[in-house]
Write an enzyme that holds these catalytic residues in place. Sequence first.
Site, mmCIF file in Angstrom:
data_model
loop_
_atom_site.group_PDB
_atom_site.id
_atom_site.type_symbol
_atom_site.label_atom_id
_atom_site.label_comp_id
_atom_site.label_asym_id
_atom_site.label_seq_id
_atom_site.Cartn_x
_atom_site.Cartn_y
_atom_site.Cartn_z
ATOM 1 N N GLU A 89 43.598 21.958 55.243
ATOM 2 C CA GLU A 89 44.557 22.962 54.594
ATOM 3 C C GLU A 89 45.571 23.639 55.882
ATOM 4 O OE1 GLU A 89 42.868 26.035 52.351
ATOM 5 O OE2 GLU A 89 41.450 24.636 51.213
ATOM 6 N N GLY A 133 39.772 28.624 45.916
ATOM 7 C CA GLY A 133 39.298 30.135 45.823
ATOM 8 C C GLY A 133 39.098 30.577 47.122
ATOM 9 N N HIS A 150 54.623 41.604 51.712
ATOM 10 C CA HIS A 150 55.722 41.326 52.517
ATOM 11 C C HIS A 150 56.236 42.683 53.305
ATOM 12 C CE1 HIS A 150 56.406 37.094 50.894
ATOM 13 N NE2 HIS A 150 55.111 37.179 51.685
ATOM 14 N N THR A 151 55.554 43.614 53.037
ATOM 15 C CA THR A 151 55.834 44.677 53.843
ATOM 16 C C THR A 151 55.349 44.634 55.289
ATOM 17 O OG1 THR A 151 55.362 47.273 54.065
ATOM 18 C CG2 THR A 151 53.600 46.138 52.946
ATOM 19 N N ASN A 208 51.224 26.206 55.907
ATOM 20 C CA ASN A 208 49.968 27.165 56.592
ATOM 21 C C ASN A 208 50.400 27.097 58.371
ATOM 22 O OD1 ASN A 208 48.624 27.859 54.580
ATOM 23 N ND2 ASN A 208 47.167 26.233 54.385
ATOM 24 N N SER A 266 38.256 27.938 53.200
ATOM 25 C CA SER A 266 38.541 26.624 53.277
ATOM 26 C C SER A 266 39.806 26.530 54.197
ATOM 27 C CB SER A 266 38.951 26.051 52.102
ATOM 28 O OG SER A 266 39.786 26.833 51.365
ATOM 29 N N HIS A 324 46.180 32.787 51.381
ATOM 30 C CA HIS A 324 46.385 31.370 51.250
ATOM 31 C C HIS A 324 44.929 30.837 51.357
ATOM 32 C CE1 HIS A 324 50.445 30.541 53.292
ATOM 33 N NE2 HIS A 324 50.542 31.537 52.395
ATOM 34 N N ARG A 334 47.951 37.412 55.188
ATOM 35 C CA ARG A 334 48.419 36.280 54.768
ATOM 36 C C ARG A 334 47.294 35.149 54.616
ATOM 37 N NH1 ARG A 334 52.708 31.981 57.134
ATOM 38 N NH2 ARG A 334 53.321 30.919 55.331
#
Length: 322
Positions: free
Chosen positions: A90, A74, A193-194, A96, A78, A68, A64
């Site tokens: 972020e 990109g 999301h598995t 987050n 970051s 994000h 994940r």
Amino acid sequence: MASFRLITLSLVLIEVVVHRYTLSADALSMDYYAMACPFAEIIVRNAVNRALRNDPTFSAGLLRMHFHDCFIQGCDGSVLIDSTKDNVAEKDSPANLSLRGYEIIDQAKQQIEAQCPGVVSCADILAMAARDAVLWAGGPIYDIPKGRKDGRRSRIEDTINLPPPFFNSSNLIRMFGQRGFTAQEMVVLSGAHTLGAARCGSFKNRLSKFDATHDVDPSLDPGFARMLTRTCSAGDTAEAPFDWTRNSFDTAYFNALQMGGGVLISDQTLFTSPQTRGLVVAYAMNEARFFFDFSQAMVKMGFLDVKEGDAGEVRRDCRRVN
Ligand code: HEM
């Protein structure tokens, strides 16, 4: 005439393939660190495997985090930057706050810096770690191009561009389309999301007990809705796994969607919407196809707004710009 058409079509196809290849070869390459830091991949893999042996739920966290990272500014690391007194980064955005696995990236980075200082970017370490996490969880094995530079900007306001959990299929197709992804790529990437779980704060608005303004979301299986309701009685941070095998990369997520067992609105919509239902059914039935398409879409995601040359840097510490 028919053979002429066939030749033209083949030439177009060859050009598409070559063009894609040159584009990628210009920017990144599979053996980018072969000379300057030959053990980088092994160090990352060892750090990830060590962490996952202790706590397999980190496979979801790393996957994940890479997503994000790539969707905001990109794939430039970051998301790894800490806030300072002048800047809220972020990672402190509500979207987050449940990201996990920063320490695994730090460990890999420290070990790599000890061998080849200033060579391997944090963005590449995160991309490799996500790839290794997928493999560790039983998912596909795939190589990724490397050579990303780290960005110098990380601002909370940019995270507005992450997809929220209440988006429907059309919203998702539009948002992913803006980043150059097809509906098929959006669906297969959602297959991430598995792995992992969502907290009640992300889905309790689907349950009438927690949102008196409406009945239970009708796309939810009633038994599954009761289970989610019980989970949420423990509070907003209680977790519901996306499927019944939360640490295994498999087709259980797509199977769950077919039974009304999608945890987020953005999960279930993939099956309820006629635009994407066929893809859910196909991936539920065919693990090989899921794995193949997922690998391709991940490689593509890894190219998002990649920074080269002076547009970025190789951070010494993934949490701070140099
Ligand atoms: C399609 C749009 C997407 C939406 C709306 C979405 C939204 C979410 C939300 C709300 C959570 C739970 C956060 C929480 O409650 O703490 C989550 C978890 C997760 N997401 Fe997504 N996501 C999307 C696509 C993706 C993609 C493309 C990937 C990776 C390629 C991904 C990987 C994950 C993983 C692995 C988790 C579990 C994290 C964990 O257990 O620590 N998601 N997502």
